[in-house]
Design an enzyme around this catalytic site. Structure first.
Site, PDB file in Angstrom:
ATOM      1  N   GLU A 294       0.831  -1.212   0.000  1.00 27.19           N
ATOM      2  CA  GLU A 294       0.000   0.000   0.000  1.00 27.19           C
ATOM      3  C   GLU A 294       0.864   1.261   0.000  1.00 27.19           C
ATOM      4  O   GLU A 294       0.449   2.307  -0.483  1.00 27.19           O
ATOM      5  CB  GLU A 294      -0.934  -0.017   1.230  1.00 27.19           C
ATOM      6  N   HIS A 323       6.818 -26.569   0.253  1.00 31.13           N
ATOM      7  CA  HIS A 323       6.000 -27.581  -0.413  1.00 31.13           C
ATOM      8  C   HIS A 323       4.915 -26.931  -1.261  1.00 31.13           C
ATOM      9  O   HIS A 323       3.912 -27.554  -1.570  1.00 31.13           O
ATOM     10  CB  HIS A 323       5.382 -28.504   0.643  1.00 31.13           C
ATOM     11  N   LYS A 437     -14.036   2.380  -3.064  1.00 27.93           N
ATOM     12  CA  LYS A 437     -14.846   2.787  -1.906  1.00 27.93           C
ATOM     13  C   LYS A 437     -16.043   3.616  -2.373  1.00 27.93           C
ATOM     14  O   LYS A 437     -17.168   3.418  -1.912  1.00 27.93           O
ATOM     15  CB  LYS A 437     -14.008   3.671  -0.966  1.00 27.93           C
TER      16      LYS A 437
HETATM   17  O1  PA5 Z   1      -2.858   1.893   5.941  1.00 29.65           O
HETATM   18  C1  PA5 Z   1      -3.968   2.372   5.818  1.00 29.65           C
HETATM   19  O2  PA5 Z   1      -4.193   3.582   5.900  1.00 29.65           O
HETATM   20  C2  PA5 Z   1      -5.166   1.483   5.578  1.00 29.65           C
HETATM   21  O3  PA5 Z   1      -4.809   0.167   5.379  1.00 29.65           O
HETATM   22  C3  PA5 Z   1      -6.108   1.577   6.779  1.00 29.65           C
HETATM   23  O4  PA5 Z   1      -5.476   1.118   7.920  1.00 29.65           O
HETATM   24  C4  PA5 Z   1      -7.394   0.770   6.533  1.00 29.65           C
HETATM   25  O5  PA5 Z   1      -7.986   1.152   5.336  1.00 29.65           O
HETATM   26  C5  PA5 Z   1      -8.376   0.987   7.671  1.00 29.65           C
HETATM   27  O6  PA5 Z   1      -8.662   2.354   7.806  1.00 29.65           O
HETATM   28  P1  PA5 Z   1      -9.353   2.923   9.089  1.00 29.65           P
HETATM   29  O7  PA5 Z   1      -8.456   2.771  10.242  1.00 29.65           O
HETATM   30  O8  PA5 Z   1      -9.597   4.375   8.773  1.00 29.65           O
HETATM   31  O9  PA5 Z   1     -10.632   2.169   9.274  1.00 29.65           O
END
Ligand code: PA5
Length: 464
Positions: A294, A323, A437
């Site tokens: 990410e 494996h 989203k």
């Molecule tokens: O790293 C990030 O920002 C995302 O992976 C968030 O942790 C994830 O989308 C969850 O978001 P939130 O804490 O706002 O629910």
């Protein structure tokens, strides 16, 4: 001596022949490249953009979290953490690594009367139902973790849980079974906390979700189950100090990021496999997978140019995936670097008894230990890869304890922001997840989001 070491000989030419990097480059162009990345990260840190660096020194948060944990722990037999992505993976990784995989099967005495600990991540009705049918809501605390307070999966599960709690408890008691971990000021969870007197811990503004494991997000579940927060944060602080070093060969996060970035951009080794040889570390590899993916997979670079770049992290588990994936790692495309992760001192020693001395395929195992077998397999796999000219790195933890884990988390987070600088991308945002989203909001009728027209997968009847 730090409990965490990085061995990188198996990515260099002396060990890997023509497939490895010349060691001189570590003091040459790679070092120069890293110096720029180091300067960029230092600048961003000084500008207050990289809040995760400050978490180990945040004594106030540690104290608050510990107080909250102490006040709750005695009342509840179960803690359920509801969150997803960065709001879950770090806490899960911590729990598996330090409590073991079967914590919830232990008796109260085994757990020293600390609560059982479950995680609800996905908005999967089966998982939620399975768990809710098995816990007593009257003896359960629900920790709803969402920095934004708007993540559909988390908020939907929160609402289901609140509804279920309301069936057995009055309004005031429902609030007593909830604790939020969210933004210090904004968002729905913060508002509800203020309105209904629900306790709420803060995730600092400058700490992004996937960099939040050492904030109250990871600290609360850890504290509630008896993890030594001070040791965890001391380990992280020690790693921050190690990684302040501008000289490449003295900076473990710098080496990790620079070598993997060079392997990708110079040798097309874009797949970075993190392969712990310990079941307890499997989720840690998933945590890394999210962090690396990410943070580094981006369409545009810092200058706004379209680059569509980023490595592909892959979580694996040794020796299980010997494996499964090893055939591909050994003979498939030369597009991977394997990062082994090893715990030098497993807590339990299990000796294999000397049985079946007449059967050669069994007798050689007798007298060795299971941990020894696992480690020998790891070394053998690294050597087999090396002989095929396939690079690897090895991270070794002296012990699997809170301090070592704190070091590991911080090492990977710092390596990620260095890698962001090397790739020339912003490691802190995730614009690519927004469209999905918005379409989801539109499909579910959220105000302000138009109902989208989807091109169904079987458009034109392409389905059999
Ligand atoms: O790293 C990030 O920002 C995302 O992976 C968030 O942790 C994830 O989308 C969850 O978001 P939130 O804490 O706002 O629910």
């Amino acid at each position: 001596m730090s409990p965490l070491t990085l061995a990188y000989g198996n990515i260099l030419a002396p060990a890997l022949g023509p497939h490895g990097f010349a060691p001189e480059r570590l003091a040459g162009d790679l070092s120069e490249r890293f110096r720029d990345a180091h300067a960029a990260v230092t600048g961003a840190r000084e500008a207050g953009e990289l809040g995760f660096f400050d978490l180990p020194g945040d004594v106030e948060t540690r104290r608050t979290v510990q107080e909250v944990a102490d006040s709750f722990g005695q009342w509840f037999e179960t803690l359920v953490v509801v969150g997803i992505g960065g709001s879950s993976l770090g806490a899960r990784a911590l729990a598996d690594a330090l409590l073991g995989l079967h914590w919830n099967l232990g008796s109260d005495e085994d757990r020293e009367h600390y609560p059982r600990l479950f995680f609800l991540e996905n908005a999967d009705p089966e998982s939620l139902r399975d768990l809710m049918d098995r816990v007593d809501p009257r003896r359960t605390l629900f920790n709803i973790v969402s920095k934004s307070g708007s993540t559909a999966e988390t908020m939907a599960q929160f609402m289901v849980i609140e509804g279920l709690l309301s069936e057995v408890l009055d309004d005031e008691a429902v609030a007593g079974h909830l604790i939020f971990t969210t933004d210090p000021e904004t968002g729905v969870l913060r508002r509800l906390a203020n309105e209904r007197g629900i306790p709420a811990l803060a995730v600092p503004r400058a700490v992004g979700g996937r960099f939040s494991v050492l904030s109250s997000v990871g600290l609360l579940p850890a504290a509630v189950t008896g993890v030594d927060l001070a040791a965890l944060l001391e380990g992280a602080a020690a790693m921050v100090r190690r990684c302040e070093e501008p000289e490449l060969v003295r900076n473990p996060a710098g080496l990790f990021a620079t070598l993997l970035h060079a392997a990708h951009t110079e040798q097309d080794r874009s797949i970075h496999v993190l392969m712990p040889y310990a079941d307890r570390l499997r989720v840690l590899a998933l945590w890394f997978q999210q962090l690396w993916a990410e943070s580094l997979g981006k369409a545009v670079d810092r200058e706004g140019r379209r680059v569509e770049t980023g490595p592909t992290p892959m979580a694996a588990l040794g020796a299980v995936d010997q494996h499964s994936l090893l055939q591909l790692l050994m003979e498939g495309p030369r597009d991977k670097v394997v990062v082994f992760l090893r715990n030098r001192a497993p807590e339990h020693r299990v000796e294999i008894p000397r049985l079946h001395s007449e059967i050669g395929a069994l007798s050689y195992l007798g007298g060795h230990e299971l941990g020894e077998l696992l480690e020998v397999e790891r070394r053998a796999t690294a050597e087999a890869l090396r002989r095929e000219g396939r690079p690897s790195l090895t991270l070794e933890l002296d012990r699997l304890d809170a301090r070592g884990l704190g070091e590991f988390f911080m090492l990977m987070q710092i390596a990620t922001v260095y890698a962001g600088a090397l790739y020339g991308v912003n490691p802190l945002d995730q614009p690519g997840v927004e469209l999905g989203k918005e379409l989801t909001y539109g499909l579910l009728g959220r105000e302000g989001y138009p109902v989208p027209e989807l091109q169904d997968e079987d458009l034109g009847g392409y389905r059999i």
